[in-house]
Design a protein around this motif. Structure first.
Motif, PDB file in Angstrom:
ATOM      1  N   ILE A 180       5.615  -3.102  15.962  1.00  0.00           N
ATOM      2  CA  ILE A 180       4.247  -3.581  16.174  1.00  0.00           C
ATOM      3  C   ILE A 180       3.652  -2.961  17.434  1.00  0.00           C
ATOM      4  O   ILE A 180       2.478  -2.574  17.460  1.00  0.00           O
ATOM      5  CB  ILE A 180       4.223  -5.124  16.261  1.00  0.00           C
ATOM      6  CG1 ILE A 180       4.911  -5.733  15.046  1.00  0.00           C
ATOM      7  CG2 ILE A 180       2.795  -5.626  16.374  1.00  0.00           C
ATOM      8  CD1 ILE A 180       4.322  -5.321  13.721  1.00  0.00           C
ATOM      9  N   ASP A 181       4.466  -2.841  18.486  1.00  0.00           N
ATOM     10  CA  ASP A 181       3.988  -2.198  19.716  1.00  0.00           C
ATOM     11  C   ASP A 181       3.582  -0.760  19.441  1.00  0.00           C
ATOM     12  O   ASP A 181       2.569  -0.270  19.949  1.00  0.00           O
ATOM     13  CB  ASP A 181       5.081  -2.236  20.786  1.00  0.00           C
ATOM     14  CG  ASP A 181       5.390  -3.646  21.247  1.00  0.00           C
ATOM     15  OD1 ASP A 181       4.451  -4.373  21.574  1.00  0.00           O
ATOM     16  OD2 ASP A 181       6.572  -4.017  21.266  1.00  0.00           O
ATOM     17  N   ASN A 182       4.373  -0.051  18.642  1.00  0.00           N
ATOM     18  CA  ASN A 182       4.060   1.343  18.333  1.00  0.00           C
ATOM     19  C   ASN A 182       2.797   1.471  17.494  1.00  0.00           C
ATOM     20  O   ASN A 182       2.047   2.442  17.623  1.00  0.00           O
ATOM     21  CB  ASN A 182       5.237   2.009  17.621  1.00  0.00           C
ATOM     22  CG  ASN A 182       6.364   2.356  18.574  1.00  0.00           C
ATOM     23  OD1 ASN A 182       6.146   2.520  19.768  1.00  0.00           O
ATOM     24  ND2 ASN A 182       7.575   2.462  18.055  1.00  0.00           N
ATOM     25  N   MET A 183       2.547   0.497  16.633  1.00  0.00           N
ATOM     26  CA  MET A 183       1.317   0.525  15.844  1.00  0.00           C
ATOM     27  C   MET A 183       0.101   0.428  16.756  1.00  0.00           C
ATOM     28  O   MET A 183      -0.894   1.142  16.570  1.00  0.00           O
ATOM     29  CB  MET A 183       1.311  -0.619  14.834  1.00  0.00           C
ATOM     30  CG  MET A 183       2.270  -0.434  13.677  1.00  0.00           C
ATOM     31  SD  MET A 183       2.233  -1.836  12.532  1.00  0.00           S
ATOM     32  CE  MET A 183       0.562  -1.693  11.885  1.00  0.00           C
ATOM     33  N   LEU A 184       0.173  -0.455  17.759  1.00  0.00           N
ATOM     34  CA  LEU A 184      -0.949  -0.576  18.684  1.00  0.00           C
ATOM     35  C   LEU A 184      -1.119   0.698  19.507  1.00  0.00           C
ATOM     36  O   LEU A 184      -2.232   1.165  19.745  1.00  0.00           O
ATOM     37  CB  LEU A 184      -0.743  -1.779  19.603  1.00  0.00           C
ATOM     38  CG  LEU A 184      -1.971  -2.140  20.459  1.00  0.00           C
ATOM     39  CD1 LEU A 184      -3.094  -2.664  19.582  1.00  0.00           C
ATOM     40  CD2 LEU A 184      -1.617  -3.170  21.521  1.00  0.00           C
ATOM     41  N   GLY A 232      -0.689 -10.930   7.991  1.00  0.00           N
ATOM     42  CA  GLY A 232      -0.074 -11.462   9.200  1.00  0.00           C
ATOM     43  C   GLY A 232       1.397 -11.780   8.988  1.00  0.00           C
ATOM     44  O   GLY A 232       2.241 -11.504   9.855  1.00  0.00           O
ATOM     45  N   ASP A 233       1.712 -12.348   7.834  1.00  0.00           N
ATOM     46  CA  ASP A 233       3.114 -12.630   7.518  1.00  0.00           C
ATOM     47  C   ASP A 233       3.919 -11.331   7.445  1.00  0.00           C
ATOM     48  O   ASP A 233       5.072 -11.270   7.895  1.00  0.00           O
ATOM     49  CB  ASP A 233       3.214 -13.377   6.186  1.00  0.00           C
ATOM     50  CG  ASP A 233       2.659 -14.798   6.264  1.00  0.00           C
ATOM     51  OD1 ASP A 233       2.539 -15.321   7.389  1.00  0.00           O
ATOM     52  OD2 ASP A 233       2.340 -15.366   5.201  1.00  0.00           O
ATOM     53  N   LEU A 234       3.307 -10.291   6.890  1.00  0.00           N
ATOM     54  CA  LEU A 234       3.970  -8.988   6.801  1.00  0.00           C
ATOM     55  C   LEU A 234       4.290  -8.431   8.187  1.00  0.00           C
ATOM     56  O   LEU A 234       5.402  -7.966   8.449  1.00  0.00           O
ATOM     57  CB  LEU A 234       3.080  -8.011   6.033  1.00  0.00           C
ATOM     58  CG  LEU A 234       3.561  -6.556   5.955  1.00  0.00           C
ATOM     59  CD1 LEU A 234       4.836  -6.459   5.139  1.00  0.00           C
ATOM     60  CD2 LEU A 234       2.467  -5.676   5.353  1.00  0.00           C
ATOM     61  N   LEU A 235       3.320  -8.505   9.093  1.00  0.00           N
ATOM     62  CA  LEU A 235       3.526  -8.008  10.448  1.00  0.00           C
ATOM     63  C   LEU A 235       4.618  -8.796  11.171  1.00  0.00           C
ATOM     64  O   LEU A 235       5.440  -8.223  11.893  1.00  0.00           O
ATOM     65  CB  LEU A 235       2.216  -8.067  11.240  1.00  0.00           C
ATOM     66  CG  LEU A 235       1.168  -7.005  10.894  1.00  0.00           C
ATOM     67  CD1 LEU A 235      -0.149  -7.310  11.596  1.00  0.00           C
ATOM     68  CD2 LEU A 235       1.647  -5.616  11.269  1.00  0.00           C
ATOM     69  N   ARG A 236       4.617 -10.107  10.997  1.00  0.00           N
ATOM     70  CA  ARG A 236       5.638 -10.924  11.652  1.00  0.00           C
ATOM     71  C   ARG A 236       7.029 -10.592  11.121  1.00  0.00           C
ATOM     72  O   ARG A 236       8.004 -10.577  11.882  1.00  0.00           O
ATOM     73  CB  ARG A 236       5.313 -12.411  11.461  1.00  0.00           C
ATOM     74  CG  ARG A 236       4.230 -12.912  12.405  1.00  0.00           C
ATOM     75  CD  ARG A 236       4.033 -14.406  12.271  1.00  0.00           C
ATOM     76  NE  ARG A 236       3.326 -14.740  11.052  1.00  0.00           N
ATOM     77  CZ  ARG A 236       1.998 -14.767  10.935  1.00  0.00           C
ATOM     78  NH1 ARG A 236       1.244 -14.453  11.972  1.00  0.00           N
ATOM     79  NH2 ARG A 236       1.412 -15.084   9.791  1.00  0.00           N
ATOM     80  N   ARG A 269      -3.515  -8.956  19.932  1.00  0.00           N
ATOM     81  CA  ARG A 269      -2.908  -7.742  19.384  1.00  0.00           C
ATOM     82  C   ARG A 269      -2.686  -7.838  17.879  1.00  0.00           C
ATOM     83  O   ARG A 269      -3.004  -6.911  17.121  1.00  0.00           O
ATOM     84  CB  ARG A 269      -1.569  -7.485  20.083  1.00  0.00           C
ATOM     85  CG  ARG A 269      -0.839  -6.239  19.598  1.00  0.00           C
ATOM     86  CD  ARG A 269       0.640  -6.288  19.925  1.00  0.00           C
ATOM     87  NE  ARG A 269       1.342  -7.324  19.155  1.00  0.00           N
ATOM     88  CZ  ARG A 269       2.652  -7.532  19.214  1.00  0.00           C
ATOM     89  NH1 ARG A 269       3.395  -6.809  20.029  1.00  0.00           N
ATOM     90  NH2 ARG A 269       3.221  -8.483  18.479  1.00  0.00           N
ATOM     91  N   ASP A 270      -2.155  -8.967  17.422  1.00  0.00           N
ATOM     92  CA  ASP A 270      -1.837  -9.121  16.010  1.00  0.00           C
ATOM     93  C   ASP A 270      -3.093  -9.145  15.150  1.00  0.00           C
ATOM     94  O   ASP A 270      -3.100  -8.623  14.029  1.00  0.00           O
ATOM     95  CB  ASP A 270      -1.015 -10.392  15.804  1.00  0.00           C
ATOM     96  CG  ASP A 270       0.285 -10.365  16.597  1.00  0.00           C
ATOM     97  OD1 ASP A 270       0.217 -10.184  17.831  1.00  0.00           O
ATOM     98  OD2 ASP A 270       1.367 -10.535  16.011  1.00  0.00           O
ATOM     99  N   ASP A 271      -4.173  -9.745  15.658  1.00  0.00           N
ATOM    100  CA  ASP A 271      -5.456  -9.726  14.946  1.00  0.00           C
ATOM    101  C   ASP A 271      -5.937  -8.293  14.747  1.00  0.00           C
ATOM    102  O   ASP A 271      -6.448  -7.928  13.682  1.00  0.00           O
ATOM    103  CB  ASP A 271      -6.525 -10.498  15.728  1.00  0.00           C
ATOM    104  CG  ASP A 271      -6.312 -11.996  15.701  1.00  0.00           C
ATOM    105  OD1 ASP A 271      -5.830 -12.516  14.671  1.00  0.00           O
ATOM    106  OD2 ASP A 271      -6.623 -12.654  16.705  1.00  0.00           O
TER     107      ASP A 271
END
Length: 309
Positions: A231-235, A217-221, A143-145
């Protein structure tokens, strides 16, 4: 805390998320021969591990072949993956190609090596898939990728483009799938610790600390830490696209827009104050975890597990 209980709960969640992604996008079907690309990192180890678990319980019959590309990086422990895969009793293939020397020769010191390395690796793996008769190529992107790719394309490529869960390869010969599309990276980190995978670090890109992907990736974390659920809403947003409210003329006929005289719920509220909708509450699953994002359900569910699994 009951460690065994928490580990079992994590296993169920991973199998459920992967099973649902496979079903939602029809990634694997009866009779498929799936080539699982194994790099030696936590993501590809987890992908193979979870697919083997689903293989044992899914009604669809499919074959798994683990494939590793030995790129002849200095110090690469060539015995680790064969020993691990022999212990699993799974069919595997180790392809040896010295792409390391090519990348080091072509890319100046300090420059990002990922692009060339990926192109070389992709071409070799496509050939191997053809030779093995694979019908699907499974990659370990999670998901994060997918969200990192979305933001990288927006910030640096001026494209609203992500990393699809299923697509045809650029040479048109293969179907590439990403069964971990719904899985958060933090769950894979935990699972790799639980399973004690023999991780092999990458001495090419793994040592480049200032890559744009790492920064995103650091920003998302950080977002995930400060704003749980973002993050769930972005997906979910990637599965809920409204072309008429973007700006791509190839996807929507803006030139042909005319007043119809009929109310339209998706019409523009041009003079209203902009209000962001509140996200709906996450649906509770049998083990208490948040439900993954869902696409419209297919006619049959093959891999999605039932509560008792």
């Amino acid at each position: 805390m009951d460690v065994a209980f928490e580990n079992r709960k994590l296993e169920k969640r991973l199998c459920r998320l992967v099973g649902q992604a496979i079903d939602d996008y029809r990634m694997i079907e009866d009779g498929d021969r799936v080539m699982v690309c194994l790099s030696g990192g936590k993501d590809s180890y987890s992908l193979l591990d979870i697919l083997m678990r689903l293989q044992r319980r899914a009604p669809a019959r499919f074959e798994l072949i683990a494939v590793n590309l030995d790129q002849k990086q200095p110090g690469f422990p060539a015995e680790v993956l064969p020993n691990y895969l022999n212990g699993l009793g799974i069919r595997f293939h180790i392809e040896t190609q010295d792409t390391y020397s090519i990348v080091k020769q072509v890319i100046p010191e300090g420059k990002t090596m990922c692009s060339l390395c990926s192109r070389l690796r992709r071409g070799i793996l496509y050939r191997v898939a053809r030779e093995l008769g694979a019908t699907k190529i499974a990659l370990g992107h999670h998901r994060d990728d997918i969200l990192q790719t979305l933001l990288l394309n927006m910030f640096f490529g001026a494209k609203l483009k992500g990393m699809p869960p299923k697509l045809v390869s650029d040479n048109g010969e293969h179907v590439v799938i990403r069964p971990l599309a719904y899985v958060p990276e933090k769950d894979l980190i935990r699972w790799a610790q639980v399973r004690q995978f023999p991780i092999i670090p990458c001495t090419l890109c793994g040592s480049q600390d200032n890559l744009q992907r790492k920064q995103v990736g650091d920003l998302l974390r950080e977002w995930d830490r400060r704003f749980p659920g973002r993050i769930d809403n972005m997906l979910k947003a990637l599965q809920n696209v409204v072309p008429s409210h973007l700006m791509d003329r190839r996807l929507y006929d803006f030139a042909g827009v005319r007043a119809t005289g009929r109310p339209d719920a998706d019409g523009d509220h041009a003079f209203d104050a902009e209000e962001l909708p509140m996200p709906p509450p996450f649906a509770a699953t049998p083990d208490g975890d948040d439900a993954p994002p869902t696409a419209p359900p297919p006619e049959r569910r093959v891999f999605a597990l039932t509560p008792e699994d």
